[in-house]
Structures are given as C-alpha cells and as structure tokens.
Design a protein around this motif. Structure first.
Motif, PDB file in Angstrom:
ATOM      1  N   LEU A  58       0.787  -0.986  -0.082  1.00 49.70           N
ATOM      2  CA  LEU A  58      -0.067  -0.047   0.061  1.00 49.70           C
ATOM      3  C   LEU A  58       0.738   1.154   0.021  1.00 49.70           C
ATOM      4  O   LEU A  58       1.795   1.212   0.692  1.00 49.70           O
ATOM      5  N   GLY A 109       0.949   5.341   0.802  1.00 49.70           N
ATOM      6  CA  GLY A 109       0.211   6.566   1.151  1.00 49.70           C
ATOM      7  C   GLY A 109       0.784   7.812   0.460  1.00 49.70           C
ATOM      8  O   GLY A 109       2.091   7.865   0.518  1.00 49.70           O
ATOM      9  N   ASP A 125      -2.925   9.064   5.220  1.00 50.47           N
ATOM     10  CA  ASP A 125      -3.394   8.190   4.212  1.00 50.47           C
ATOM     11  C   ASP A 125      -3.356   6.902   4.123  1.00 50.47           C
ATOM     12  O   ASP A 125      -4.061   6.156   3.931  1.00 50.47           O
ATOM     13  N   LEU A 126      -2.133   6.354   4.347  1.00 54.23           N
ATOM     14  CA  LEU A 126      -1.750   4.810   4.597  1.00 54.23           C
ATOM     15  C   LEU A 126      -2.676   4.263   5.599  1.00 54.23           C
ATOM     16  O   LEU A 126      -3.063   3.223   5.423  1.00 54.23           O
ATOM     17  N   HIS A 146      -5.589   5.253   6.723  1.00 50.07           N
ATOM     18  CA  HIS A 146      -6.995   5.214   6.329  1.00 50.07           C
ATOM     19  C   HIS A 146      -7.059   3.949   5.215  1.00 50.07           C
ATOM     20  O   HIS A 146      -7.924   2.976   5.174  1.00 50.07           O
ATOM     21  N   GLN A 147      -6.086   3.600   4.195  1.00 44.37           N
ATOM     22  CA  GLN A 147      -5.922   2.684   3.319  1.00 44.37           C
ATOM     23  C   GLN A 147      -5.921   1.311   4.080  1.00 44.37           C
ATOM     24  O   GLN A 147      -6.668   0.119   3.807  1.00 44.37           O
ATOM     25  N   ASN A 197      -9.501   0.575   5.717  1.00 46.00           N
ATOM     26  CA  ASN A 197     -10.407   0.127   4.816  1.00 46.00           C
ATOM     27  C   ASN A 197     -10.314  -1.257   4.282  1.00 46.00           C
ATOM     28  O   ASN A 197     -11.033  -2.156   4.169  1.00 46.00           O
ATOM     29  N   ALA A 198      -8.963  -1.585   4.177  1.00 47.14           N
ATOM     30  CA  ALA A 198      -8.688  -2.964   3.681  1.00 47.14           C
ATOM     31  C   ALA A 198      -8.805  -4.081   4.659  1.00 47.14           C
ATOM     32  O   ALA A 198      -9.570  -5.225   4.508  1.00 47.14           O
TER      33      ALA A 198
END
Length: 95
Positions: free
Chosen positions: A34, A36, A64-65, A67-68, A71-72
């Motif tokens: 991932l 960010g 940002d990372l 949040h990703q 979400n994952a």
C-alpha cells in the motif's frame, strides 16, 4: 494462536523548488503493498524550513496509509461474512 509478521515501511520525501514537499510511504506486507501520499506547501510569506515540510508531508502520507489499511481490514472482515459497521451486531476487534 501465535502469529509473528514483519512488515516493512519506506518513506520517501521530495521537495520541489516552489516549496512543495511530497511524501510517499510504502507499506510492504510481503504479500501486498500500500502507498500513502501526502504534500505540504510553504507559504511564500513564511520562512522555508524544510524539516517542517517533511514532517507535514510525512504525517499526511502516513495518515493516508492508515486510512487505506483500515479500509482493507474492513473489507477483509466483510469478506469473512461479518456484519457491516453500523449494524447492531459487532464484528472484528474493538478499538
């Protein structure tokens, strides 16, 4: 059940001539990656302090990372047949 893993994180910082700092943070889990992204802009009226731009851009990229990654995890929980967030029955691990 015991589980041990090592994930690698790389943070790259770039500063442009116009006072913009960009950050890319890459999380490598060994099976997935991932990335960010974050930016910071120096106000022309302010003194250019590169360390502050680095801190802001890096923090925004890590945010940002994060949040990703959350979400994952949420998608993986739903993929296991768990209820979606906001329903009456909790799933996964509480914060």
């Amino acid at each position: 059940m015991s589980h041990t893993a090592e994930w690698k994180v790389r943070l790259h910082l770039f500063e442009d001539d116009d006072g913009t700092t960009k950050a890319h943070v890459v999380l490598d889990t060994g099976t997935a990656a991932l990335t960010g992204h974050g930016t910071a802009h120096c106000n022309p009226a302010d003194t250019n302090v590169p360390e502050i731009g680095d801190e802001l851009a890096a923090g925004r990229a890590m945010h940002d990372l994060a949040h990703q990654l959350l979400n994952a995890a949420g998608n993986d929980i739903q993929g296991m047949g768990a209820h979606q967030p906001g329903t009456r029955e909790p799933a996964g691990w509480p914060m």
